[in-house]
Design an enzyme around this catalytic site. Structure first.
Site, PDB file in Angstrom:
ATOM      1  N   ARG A 229      53.036  52.126  43.893  1.00 19.84           N
ATOM      2  CA  ARG A 229      53.639  50.860  44.274  1.00 19.84           C
ATOM      3  C   ARG A 229      54.486  51.075  45.517  1.00 19.84           C
ATOM      4  O   ARG A 229      55.117  52.117  45.682  1.00 19.84           O
ATOM      5  CB  ARG A 229      54.517  50.287  43.136  1.00 19.84           C
ATOM      6  CG  ARG A 229      53.749  49.781  41.917  1.00 19.84           C
ATOM      7  CD  ARG A 229      52.917  48.555  42.250  1.00 19.84           C
ATOM      8  NE  ARG A 229      52.246  47.975  41.098  1.00 19.84           N
ATOM      9  CZ  ARG A 229      51.038  48.299  40.691  1.00 19.84           C
ATOM     10  NH1 ARG A 229      50.360  49.244  41.345  1.00 19.84           N
ATOM     11  NH2 ARG A 229      50.488  47.708  39.647  1.00 19.84           N
ATOM     12  N   GLU A 264      47.487  33.368  53.253  1.00 14.98           N
ATOM     13  CA  GLU A 264      46.533  34.421  52.915  1.00 14.98           C
ATOM     14  C   GLU A 264      46.518  35.556  53.936  1.00 14.98           C
ATOM     15  O   GLU A 264      46.237  36.697  53.594  1.00 14.98           O
ATOM     16  CB  GLU A 264      45.120  33.833  52.778  1.00 14.98           C
ATOM     17  CG  GLU A 264      44.952  32.979  51.538  1.00 14.98           C
ATOM     18  CD  GLU A 264      43.498  32.614  51.304  1.00 14.98           C
ATOM     19  OE1 GLU A 264      42.644  32.975  52.144  1.00 14.98           O
ATOM     20  OE2 GLU A 264      43.217  31.962  50.280  1.00 14.98           O
ATOM     21  N   HIS A 284      45.617  47.639  48.897  1.00 15.30           N
ATOM     22  CA  HIS A 284      45.850  47.695  47.457  1.00 15.30           C
ATOM     23  C   HIS A 284      44.544  47.459  46.677  1.00 15.30           C
ATOM     24  O   HIS A 284      44.413  46.534  45.881  1.00 15.30           O
ATOM     25  CB  HIS A 284      46.902  46.667  47.021  1.00 15.30           C
ATOM     26  CG  HIS A 284      47.521  47.004  45.690  1.00 15.30           C
ATOM     27  ND1 HIS A 284      48.780  46.579  45.323  1.00 15.30           N
ATOM     28  CD2 HIS A 284      47.055  47.736  44.639  1.00 15.30           C
ATOM     29  CE1 HIS A 284      49.051  47.017  44.100  1.00 15.30           C
ATOM     30  NE2 HIS A 284      48.017  47.720  43.671  1.00 15.30           N
TER      31      HIS A 284
END
Length: 323
Positions: A229, A264, A284
């Site tokens: 993370r 977006e 990710h």
């Protein structure tokens, strides 16, 4: 018992739900399409989701169990979960894919694959063809001293994938003794002796900002690969350590700023990592492949089915550690 699915559902998930409905007619299986969210929350005993706010948890007055269909549980409100004594289970079937992605990122970073690809698209060559000097060398992963920070499912898969490279591996594990050995809880010692550092930790109250400015600026000449993370690392310090050449390079799959329905197209940080040549950027997607997605789905239903049949929990998350 009512089970509410709030995660993203594709045809495979819906087919699995139909199979469960036929197999367990006494259990009610619901999705967002089956009523108002408030009504669905109020009647749910089990919720399948990766994200749940305190407001939603308090509305779910009958909630006993949250099944997170992935490994990360940091998007849950743990204060509310502890307050209501709700059980939480998560899934780890994508660990092999995240580990594979970490290896790919490491090879791309040390091998300068992205950098050289980008240059050659504009006719800029490196290496033998232009009699490049040592500044054109790339770095081999073979026999490197490697630190894996976090030795759970992903870290262990990663260690197995590194075996053909004959790396000398030190694993940092919270529950290990603080000794100078191959498995240790002494993070600073492990990082100091390593050349390549993989981060595979969960984000918890204990690990947030674990890699602060002081730690990052001690990592001179090292390569860093983060598939955990973003918030484990101080955002500004990471950028500055890369920009100033303290870190040799970083490959990053998890970030600080993410897209939304309203926006977006967004850069993944407040700082221009995209302008640095010693960074490999990934959006990710560590576990975002069909094999891993299918594995997480199957594991979710295995956890749910065992709970329906026996009341027993698999992969129970410790509410104090939040992992």
């Amino acid at each position: 018992m009512q089970v509410l699915f709030l995660n993203r559902l594709n045809d495979e998930w819906l087919q699995k739900m139909e199979q469960m409905k036929n197999k367990y007619p006494h259990v009610s299986f619901k999705t967002r399409q089956d009523g108002t969210l408030d009504d669905l929350l109020r009647s749910a005993h089990v919720i399948v989701t990766g994200r749940l706010s305190a407001e939603h948890i308090h509305k779910a007055e009958n909630l006993r169990l949250i099944i997170v269909p992935m490994a990360g549980v940091n998007a849950l409100d743990w204060h509310a979960i502890r307050e209501k004594k709700i059980e939480v289970c998560n899934c780890h079937s994508n660990a092999f894919a995240v580990a594979e992605r970490a290896i790919a990122l490491a090879l791309a970073l040390l091998g300068r694959v992205v950098e050289y690809d980008r240059d050659l698209r504009y006719g800029v060559w490196h290496g033998y063809a232009v009699r490049g000097g040592e500044q054109d060398y790339w770095t081999s992963l073979q026999r490197k001293r490697v630190c894996i920070v976090g030795f759970g499912h992903i870290g262990q898969n990663l260690a197995r994938l590194l075996e053909p490279f004959s790396c000398e591996i030190v694993a940092v594990k919270r529950s290990a003794p603080k000794v100078k050995d191959r498995v240790t809880s002494d993070l600073d010692w492990a990082m100091e002796r390593s050349e390549v550092i993989f981060i595979t930790l969960p984000l918890t109250k204990e690990t947030r900002n674990l890699f602060n400015r002081e730690r990052l600026f001690k990592m001179r000449g090292k390569f860093l690969i983060n598939v955990s993370r973003g918030d484990l690392l101080d955002e500004q310090a990471l950028f500055e350590a890369l920009k100033e050449g303290v870190l040799a390079g970083a490959a990053i799959d998890t970030w600080y700023t993410y897209p939304s329905f309203e926006r977006e197209c967004v850069l993944p940080s407040r700082f221009p990592f995209n302008m640095l040549r010693n960074v490999v950027m990934s959006p990710h997607v560590g576990g975002y492949c069909p094999e891993a997605s299918r594995g997480l789905m199957n594991e979710t239903f295995e956890i749910l089915e065992k709970y329906i049949l026996t009341g027993e929990l698999t992969n129970r998350v410790d509410p104090e550690w939040e992992y």
